[in-house]
Design a protein around this motif. Structure first.
Motif, PDB file in Angstrom:
ATOM      1  N   LEU A   1     -13.981 -63.080   8.640  1.00 23.16           N
ATOM      2  CA  LEU A   1     -14.783 -61.872   8.467  1.00 23.16           C
ATOM      3  C   LEU A   1     -16.162 -62.049   9.103  1.00 23.16           C
ATOM      4  CD1 LEU A   1     -15.016 -59.050   7.090  1.00 23.16           C
ATOM      5  CD2 LEU A   1     -15.890 -60.261   5.076  1.00 23.16           C
ATOM      6  N   ALA A   2     -16.776 -63.193   8.856  1.00 27.75           N
ATOM      7  CA  ALA A   2     -18.104 -63.469   9.405  1.00 27.75           C
ATOM      8  C   ALA A   2     -18.076 -63.503  10.931  1.00 27.75           C
ATOM      9  CB  ALA A   2     -18.629 -64.790   8.852  1.00 27.75           C
ATOM     10  N   ALA A   3     -17.071 -64.122  11.501  1.00 27.85           N
ATOM     11  CA  ALA A   3     -16.979 -64.217  12.963  1.00 27.85           C
ATOM     12  C   ALA A   3     -16.848 -62.837  13.591  1.00 27.85           C
ATOM     13  CB  ALA A   3     -15.805 -65.101  13.359  1.00 27.85           C
TER      14      ALA A   3
ATOM     15  N   HIS B   1     -21.488 -63.059  12.773  1.00 26.56           N
ATOM     16  CA  HIS B   1     -22.230 -64.081  12.039  1.00 26.56           C
ATOM     17  C   HIS B   1     -21.312 -65.255  11.706  1.00 26.56           C
ATOM     18  CE1 HIS B   1     -25.672 -61.460  11.622  1.00 26.56           C
ATOM     19  NE2 HIS B   1     -24.876 -60.512  11.191  1.00 26.56           N
ATOM     20  N   PRO B   2     -20.847 -65.994  12.715  1.00 24.60           N
ATOM     21  CA  PRO B   2     -19.920 -67.092  12.432  1.00 24.60           C
ATOM     22  C   PRO B   2     -20.533 -68.102  11.464  1.00 24.60           C
ATOM     23  CG  PRO B   2     -20.679 -67.159  14.711  1.00 24.60           C
ATOM     24  CD  PRO B   2     -21.221 -65.902  14.112  1.00 24.60           C
ATOM     25  N   LEU B   3     -19.689 -68.590  10.576  1.00 28.92           N
ATOM     26  CA  LEU B   3     -20.144 -69.573   9.595  1.00 28.92           C
ATOM     27  C   LEU B   3     -20.121 -70.967  10.211  1.00 28.92           C
ATOM     28  CD1 LEU B   3     -18.230 -68.454   6.364  1.00 28.92           C
ATOM     29  CD2 LEU B   3     -20.470 -67.691   7.214  1.00 28.92           C
ATOM     30  N   ASP B   4     -21.158 -71.731   9.954  1.00 34.88           N
ATOM     31  CA  ASP B   4     -21.201 -73.135  10.345  1.00 34.88           C
ATOM     32  C   ASP B   4     -20.730 -73.938   9.140  1.00 34.88           C
ATOM     33  OD1 ASP B   4     -21.701 -75.719  11.107  1.00 34.88           O
ATOM     34  OD2 ASP B   4     -23.806 -75.382  11.640  1.00 34.88           O
ATOM     35  N   LEU B   5     -19.423 -74.184   9.069  1.00 29.64           N
ATOM     36  CA  LEU B   5     -18.854 -74.847   7.906  1.00 29.64           C
ATOM     37  C   LEU B   5     -19.230 -76.319   7.818  1.00 29.64           C
ATOM     38  CD1 LEU B   5     -15.389 -73.077   7.737  1.00 29.64           C
ATOM     39  CD2 LEU B   5     -17.456 -72.613   6.394  1.00 29.64           C
ATOM     40  N   SER B   6     -19.834 -76.870   8.875  1.00 30.45           N
ATOM     41  CA  SER B   6     -20.310 -78.259   8.790  1.00 30.45           C
ATOM     42  C   SER B   6     -21.486 -78.350   7.813  1.00 30.45           C
ATOM     43  CB  SER B   6     -20.722 -78.780  10.167  1.00 30.45           C
ATOM     44  OG  SER B   6     -21.909 -78.147  10.616  1.00 30.45           O
ATOM     45  N   ARG B   7     -22.116 -77.220   7.513  1.00 34.37           N
ATOM     46  CA  ARG B   7     -23.230 -77.193   6.559  1.00 34.37           C
ATOM     47  C   ARG B   7     -22.767 -77.003   5.116  1.00 34.37           C
ATOM     48  NH1 ARG B   7     -27.240 -72.881   9.519  1.00 34.37           N
ATOM     49  NH2 ARG B   7     -27.478 -73.999  11.473  1.00 34.37           N
ATOM     50  N   LEU B   8     -21.490 -76.762   4.917  1.00 35.04           N
ATOM     51  CA  LEU B   8     -20.965 -76.494   3.586  1.00 35.04           C
ATOM     52  C   LEU B   8     -21.048 -77.735   2.708  1.00 35.04           C
ATOM     53  CD1 LEU B   8     -19.401 -74.369   1.817  1.00 35.04           C
ATOM     54  CD2 LEU B   8     -17.342 -75.569   2.532  1.00 35.04           C
ATOM     55  N   GLU B   9     -21.612 -77.580   1.545  1.00 34.79           N
ATOM     56  CA  GLU B   9     -21.647 -78.640   0.541  1.00 34.79           C
ATOM     57  C   GLU B   9     -20.659 -78.224  -0.554  1.00 34.79           C
ATOM     58  OE1 GLU B   9     -25.690 -79.119  -0.721  1.00 34.79           O
ATOM     59  OE2 GLU B   9     -26.395 -79.395   1.339  1.00 34.79           O
ATOM     60  N   PRO B  10     -19.447 -78.778  -0.535  1.00 40.24           N
ATOM     61  CA  PRO B  10     -18.372 -78.282  -1.404  1.00 40.24           C
ATOM     62  C   PRO B  10     -18.727 -78.197  -2.888  1.00 40.24           C
ATOM     63  CG  PRO B  10     -17.469 -79.780   0.209  1.00 40.24           C
ATOM     64  CD  PRO B  10     -18.965 -79.849   0.350  1.00 40.24           C
ATOM     65  N   ALA B  11     -19.350 -79.218  -3.437  1.00 41.96           N
ATOM     66  CA  ALA B  11     -19.634 -79.209  -4.878  1.00 41.96           C
ATOM     67  C   ALA B  11     -20.622 -78.108  -5.248  1.00 41.96           C
ATOM     68  CB  ALA B  11     -20.161 -80.568  -5.323  1.00 41.96           C
ATOM     69  N   SER B  12     -21.682 -77.953  -4.474  1.00 36.91           N
ATOM     70  CA  SER B  12     -22.656 -76.912  -4.808  1.00 36.91           C
ATOM     71  C   SER B  12     -22.120 -75.523  -4.474  1.00 36.91           C
ATOM     72  CB  SER B  12     -24.007 -77.168  -4.143  1.00 36.91           C
ATOM     73  OG  SER B  12     -23.873 -77.254  -2.759  1.00 36.91           O
TER      74      SER B  12
ATOM     75  N   PRO C   1     -26.999 -67.755  -6.042  1.00 37.02           N
ATOM     76  CA  PRO C   1     -26.670 -69.033  -5.388  1.00 37.02           C
ATOM     77  C   PRO C   1     -25.641 -68.865  -4.265  1.00 37.02           C
ATOM     78  CG  PRO C   1     -26.648 -69.293  -7.774  1.00 37.02           C
ATOM     79  CD  PRO C   1     -26.767 -67.818  -7.496  1.00 37.02           C
ATOM     80  N   LEU C   2     -24.677 -67.987  -4.446  1.00 35.73           N
ATOM     81  CA  LEU C   2     -23.671 -67.758  -3.421  1.00 35.73           C
ATOM     82  C   LEU C   2     -24.291 -67.103  -2.194  1.00 35.73           C
ATOM     83  CD1 LEU C   2     -20.746 -68.026  -2.594  1.00 35.73           C
ATOM     84  CD2 LEU C   2     -20.262 -65.879  -3.793  1.00 35.73           C
ATOM     85  N   ARG C   3     -25.203 -66.160  -2.402  1.00 37.79           N
ATOM     86  CA  ARG C   3     -25.915 -65.541  -1.267  1.00 37.79           C
ATOM     87  C   ARG C   3     -26.669 -66.603  -0.477  1.00 37.79           C
ATOM     88  NH1 ARG C   3     -27.072 -61.325  -5.096  1.00 37.79           N
ATOM     89  NH2 ARG C   3     -29.089 -62.269  -5.523  1.00 37.79           N
ATOM     90  N   ARG C   4     -27.354 -67.494  -1.201  1.00 36.00           N
ATOM     91  CA  ARG C   4     -28.120 -68.557  -0.531  1.00 36.00           C
ATOM     92  C   ARG C   4     -27.198 -69.471   0.274  1.00 36.00           C
ATOM     93  NH1 ARG C   4     -30.986 -68.358  -5.412  1.00 36.00           N
ATOM     94  NH2 ARG C   4     -29.907 -70.163  -6.261  1.00 36.00           N
ATOM     95  N   HIS C   5     -26.059 -69.827  -0.304  1.00 39.76           N
ATOM     96  CA  HIS C   5     -25.120 -70.693   0.414  1.00 39.76           C
ATOM     97  C   HIS C   5     -24.596 -70.011   1.670  1.00 39.76           C
ATOM     98  CE1 HIS C   5     -24.383 -74.445  -1.719  1.00 39.76           C
ATOM     99  NE2 HIS C   5     -24.780 -73.790  -2.794  1.00 39.76           N
ATOM    100  N   LEU C   6     -24.212 -68.756   1.559  1.00 35.03           N
ATOM    101  CA  LEU C   6     -23.712 -68.048   2.735  1.00 35.03           C
ATOM    102  C   LEU C   6     -24.811 -67.890   3.778  1.00 35.03           C
ATOM    103  CD1 LEU C   6     -21.379 -65.407   1.091  1.00 35.03           C
ATOM    104  CD2 LEU C   6     -20.708 -67.390   2.454  1.00 35.03           C
ATOM    105  N   TRP C   7     -26.010 -67.624   3.346  1.00 43.15           N
ATOM    106  CA  TRP C   7     -27.149 -67.516   4.262  1.00 43.15           C
ATOM    107  C   TRP C   7     -27.328 -68.826   5.020  1.00 43.15           C
ATOM    108  CZ3 TRP C   7     -30.063 -64.811   7.186  1.00 43.15           C
ATOM    109  CH2 TRP C   7     -31.331 -65.225   7.548  1.00 43.15           C
ATOM    110  N   THR C   8     -27.172 -69.956   4.326  1.00 41.90           N
ATOM    111  CA  THR C   8     -27.274 -71.274   4.969  1.00 41.90           C
ATOM    112  C   THR C   8     -26.162 -71.461   5.997  1.00 41.90           C
ATOM    113  OG1 THR C   8     -28.264 -72.227   2.997  1.00 41.90           O
ATOM    114  CG2 THR C   8     -27.259 -73.761   4.537  1.00 41.90           C
ATOM    115  N   LEU C   9     -24.953 -70.988   5.675  1.00 41.60           N
ATOM    116  CA  LEU C   9     -23.824 -71.142   6.593  1.00 41.60           C
ATOM    117  C   LEU C   9     -23.933 -70.228   7.799  1.00 41.60           C
ATOM    118  CD1 LEU C   9     -20.879 -71.444   4.050  1.00 41.60           C
ATOM    119  CD2 LEU C   9     -22.160 -73.281   5.162  1.00 41.60           C
ATOM    120  N   VAL C  10     -24.534 -69.052   7.599  1.00 42.07           N
ATOM    121  CA  VAL C  10     -24.740 -68.114   8.718  1.00 42.07           C
ATOM    122  C   VAL C  10     -25.855 -68.678   9.597  1.00 42.07           C
ATOM    123  CG1 VAL C  10     -25.533 -65.813   9.344  1.00 42.07           C
ATOM    124  CG2 VAL C  10     -23.862 -66.094   7.516  1.00 42.07           C
ATOM    125  N   GLY C  11     -26.929 -69.094   8.966  1.00 37.15           N
ATOM    126  CA  GLY C  11     -27.985 -69.830   9.616  1.00 37.15           C
ATOM    127  C   GLY C  11     -28.665 -69.191  10.811  1.00 37.15           C
ATOM    128  N   ASP C  12     -28.703 -67.866  10.886  1.00 43.34           N
ATOM    129  CA  ASP C  12     -29.440 -67.226  11.997  1.00 43.34           C
ATOM    130  C   ASP C  12     -30.931 -67.415  11.871  1.00 43.34           C
ATOM    131  OD1 ASP C  12     -27.119 -66.403  13.103  1.00 43.34           O
ATOM    132  OD2 ASP C  12     -27.344 -64.290  12.622  1.00 43.34           O
TER     133      ASP C  12
END
Length: 176
Positions: A133-135, A139-150, A165-176
């Protein structure tokens, strides 16, 4: 123990086989679709086809996690139709700034998680589908930034109504 194609009877063996199978399938081209409930089911079926005969089909049993119930099976199809109709009405989250995309994707993901349409593999399917969906939304997700536990903790918080917290995580993965 979930009924599986290999007839594995020990959870450790099933978990190892499932992880390997899903990792291999995730490297293959994912099903194309219109970002509908049917497309979502096709992604689940693709990822879990080697493990479960019911891959891609909605669960028929009630499920809870830590005493919190997910959507009752008799309501799954209707809730999925409604959720994906809202996604379609939102033009699949296209033409949004990265932060707005992350906010709306978090709301979508939180609701999808509460439905929890499958017996197993919901989290992996959610993340895979959200990446698709993001791609397509630019806004492709950079899954290398994903921290699974958090990320898991953010998903749990969203289940209880706190999507921040989920918005913040997705924002980090989008990383624009």
């Amino acid at each position: 123990m979930l009924k599986n194609k290999l007839g594995l009877r020990y959870q450790g063996q099933l978990s190892a086989f499932e992880a390997l199978s899903v990792a291999v399938r995730a490297e293959e081209p994912l099903p194309h679709g219109r970002f509908s409930a049917a497309h979502y089911c096709a992604v689940h079926r693709h990822l879990f086809q080697d493990v479960y005969g019911w891959a891609g089909r909605y669960r028929t049993v009630r499920m809870t996690k830590d005493r919190s119930p997910f959507c009752f099976p008799e309501n799954i199809a209707g809730e999925m139709r409604a959720l994906f109709a809202r996604l379609r009405d939102a033009d699949l989250l296209r033409e949004r700034e990265a932060k707005a995309f992350a906010e709306e994707a978090a709301a979508f993901l939180a609701y999808l998680n509460a439905i929890h349409p499958f017996r197993e593999g919901n989290g992996r399917t959610q993340l895979t589908f959200t990446a698709l969906l993001a791609a397509q939304a630019g806004h492709p997700l950079d899954l290398s930034r994903l921290e699974p536990a958090s990320f898991l903790q953010a998903m749990i918080a969203s289940f209880f109504g706190d999507e921040a917290p989920l918005r913040r995580h997705l924002w980090t993965l989008v990383g624009d």
